[in-house]
Design a protein around this motif. Structure first.
Motif, mmCIF file in Angstrom:
data_model
loop_
_atom_site.group_PDB
_atom_site.id
_atom_site.type_symbol
_atom_site.label_atom_id
_atom_site.label_comp_id
_atom_site.label_asym_id
_atom_site.label_seq_id
_atom_site.Cartn_x
_atom_site.Cartn_y
_atom_site.Cartn_z
ATOM 1 N N ALA A 256 -73.127 3.428 -34.228
ATOM 2 C CA ALA A 256 -74.324 3.441 -33.326
ATOM 3 C C ALA A 256 -75.406 4.599 -33.620
ATOM 4 O O ALA A 256 -76.581 4.543 -33.641
ATOM 5 C CB ALA A 256 -73.986 3.346 -31.888
ATOM 6 N N ALA A 257 -74.936 5.951 -33.744
ATOM 7 C CA ALA A 257 -75.390 7.066 -34.010
ATOM 8 C C ALA A 257 -76.168 7.015 -35.304
ATOM 9 O O ALA A 257 -77.313 7.338 -35.518
ATOM 10 C CB ALA A 257 -74.595 8.301 -33.957
ATOM 11 N N ILE A 258 -75.599 6.478 -36.487
ATOM 12 C CA ILE A 258 -76.090 6.233 -37.675
ATOM 13 C C ILE A 258 -77.423 5.432 -37.558
ATOM 14 O O ILE A 258 -78.371 5.695 -38.104
ATOM 15 C CB ILE A 258 -75.162 5.822 -38.647
ATOM 16 C CG1 ILE A 258 -74.170 7.030 -38.913
ATOM 17 C CG2 ILE A 258 -75.944 5.251 -40.035
ATOM 18 C CD1 ILE A 258 -72.910 6.429 -39.715
ATOM 19 N N VAL A 259 -77.162 4.398 -36.836
ATOM 20 C CA VAL A 259 -78.327 3.347 -36.908
ATOM 21 C C VAL A 259 -79.435 3.805 -36.068
ATOM 22 O O VAL A 259 -80.604 3.711 -36.321
ATOM 23 C CB VAL A 259 -77.920 1.880 -35.876
ATOM 24 C CG1 VAL A 259 -79.081 1.009 -35.691
ATOM 25 C CG2 VAL A 259 -76.872 1.252 -36.976
ATOM 26 N N TRP A 260 -78.865 4.715 -34.813
ATOM 27 C CA TRP A 260 -80.263 5.060 -34.328
ATOM 28 C C TRP A 260 -81.006 6.128 -35.319
ATOM 29 O O TRP A 260 -82.319 6.065 -35.089
ATOM 30 C CB TRP A 260 -79.738 6.005 -33.058
ATOM 31 C CG TRP A 260 -79.472 5.503 -31.847
ATOM 32 C CD1 TRP A 260 -78.426 5.259 -31.146
ATOM 33 C CD2 TRP A 260 -80.761 5.247 -30.897
ATOM 34 N NE1 TRP A 260 -78.511 4.475 -29.790
ATOM 35 C CE2 TRP A 260 -80.066 4.532 -29.716
ATOM 36 C CE3 TRP A 260 -81.948 5.333 -30.830
ATOM 37 C CZ2 TRP A 260 -80.734 4.107 -28.753
ATOM 38 C CZ3 TRP A 260 -82.744 4.870 -29.757
ATOM 39 C CH2 TRP A 260 -82.182 4.154 -28.858
ATOM 40 N N HIS A 261 -80.374 6.930 -35.911
ATOM 41 C CA HIS A 261 -81.199 7.967 -36.812
ATOM 42 C C HIS A 261 -81.811 7.244 -37.966
ATOM 43 O O HIS A 261 -82.528 8.036 -38.483
ATOM 44 C CB HIS A 261 -80.165 8.999 -37.236
ATOM 45 C CG HIS A 261 -79.935 10.069 -36.134
ATOM 46 N ND1 HIS A 261 -80.481 11.191 -36.230
ATOM 47 C CD2 HIS A 261 -78.892 10.074 -35.344
ATOM 48 C CE1 HIS A 261 -80.040 12.070 -35.327
ATOM 49 N NE2 HIS A 261 -79.410 11.317 -34.529
ATOM 50 N N THR A 262 -81.178 6.108 -38.297
ATOM 51 C CA THR A 262 -82.069 5.479 -39.399
ATOM 52 C C THR A 262 -83.034 4.208 -39.053
ATOM 53 O O THR A 262 -83.792 3.553 -39.925
ATOM 54 C CB THR A 262 -80.899 4.749 -40.452
ATOM 55 O OG1 THR A 262 -80.132 3.880 -39.493
ATOM 56 C CG2 THR A 262 -80.191 5.709 -41.194
#
Length: 247
Positions: free
Chosen positions: A238-244
């Motif tokens: 989820a954190a990675i998706v937020w940042h990308t």
């Protein structure tokens, strides 16, 4: 080891005692859930771990053996093999879900909007506050008491249903804090109710899978690993998706 074998070979107690044990465990779990979600912030942190330890001590005094609780060292090797396989499957599924445009929005949960927050959640909060205590309580204590009273069918049916109902309180606001779910289920009261119903159904199904792993491996290691990989890997994804995705 001889003491453990003798303990596990002890004759079962009267069935009435088994029913009483199940009732006590369910009542304690229900009270724990209410205290954890509707009292203080500190209670939400410590209540479930403390309750799991108390329940473990209680059923040990009532005669449940380590093998019945999924904690026997004899099953550690088999449990580890199943744990590694389960984690591999989940990590693959999470990676695919995070990459596909159709499913990426479901990873946009507000509480995992930062990498640091997701790391703390996945490595500390989720395993210590959620995964290990819940698995000890449900696939350990509840599993053992239900198995003595109702057998395998009772464990799968009642245990999985109770695990689903356990997540009602934690599902409040689920759709409002997740862009993918709010877009799929809608907002307002109807969306909230739909989100809770979906969460209960999904976690009940997860409970069936966790129970299967627990019985197949004989150890809590496998359901703990699967439970952590679903929640922990999901938080990091989820954190990675937020940042990308979100500018």
């Amino acid at each position: 080891m001889l003491g453990t074998d003798l303990e596990e070979a002890a004759p079962p107690r009267p069935l009435l005692h088994a029913y009483i044990d199940v009732a006590v465990v369910v009542v304690v779990l229900a009270g724990t859930n209410l205290i954890a979600h509707f009292t203080t912030a500190w209670a939400s942190i410590v209540t479930v771990p403390v309750a799991a330890i108390v329940l473990l001590a209680l059923v040990r005094r009532r005669g449940l053996g380590w093998s019945e609780l999924g904690l026997s060292p004899r099953h550690w090797r088999r449990g580890t093999l199943y744990a590694l396989a389960a984690v591999g499957v989940v990590l693959t599924a999470v990676a695919i879900g995070a990459l596909l445009p159709m499913t990426r929005p479901f990873f946009l949960a507000d509480r995992y909007a930062t990498i640091s927050g997701a790391l703390i959640a996945s490595m500390i909060v989720i395993p210590l506050q959620t995964v290990i205590p819940e698995e000890l309580a449900f696939r350990g204590v509840l599993h053992g008491t239900l198995d003595r009273a109702y057998g395998a069918r009772g464990v799968f049916a009642a245990g999985s249903l109770l695990f689903g109902l356990w997540h009602i309180a934690s599902s409040f606001g689920l759709t409002s804090n997740n862009r993918g779910l709010s877009g799929f289920l809608g907002g307002g009261v109807v969306g909230q109710i739909a989100g809770i119903a979906l969460a209960v159904a999904a976690t009940a199904v997860a409970g069936v899978v966790f129970t299967w792993l627990r019985r197949r491996s004989g150890s809590l290691l496998a359901p703990i690993a699967l439970h952590w990989s679903v929640n922990g890997a999901g938080a990091l994804a989820a954190a990675i998706v937020w940042h990308t995705t979100v500018s």
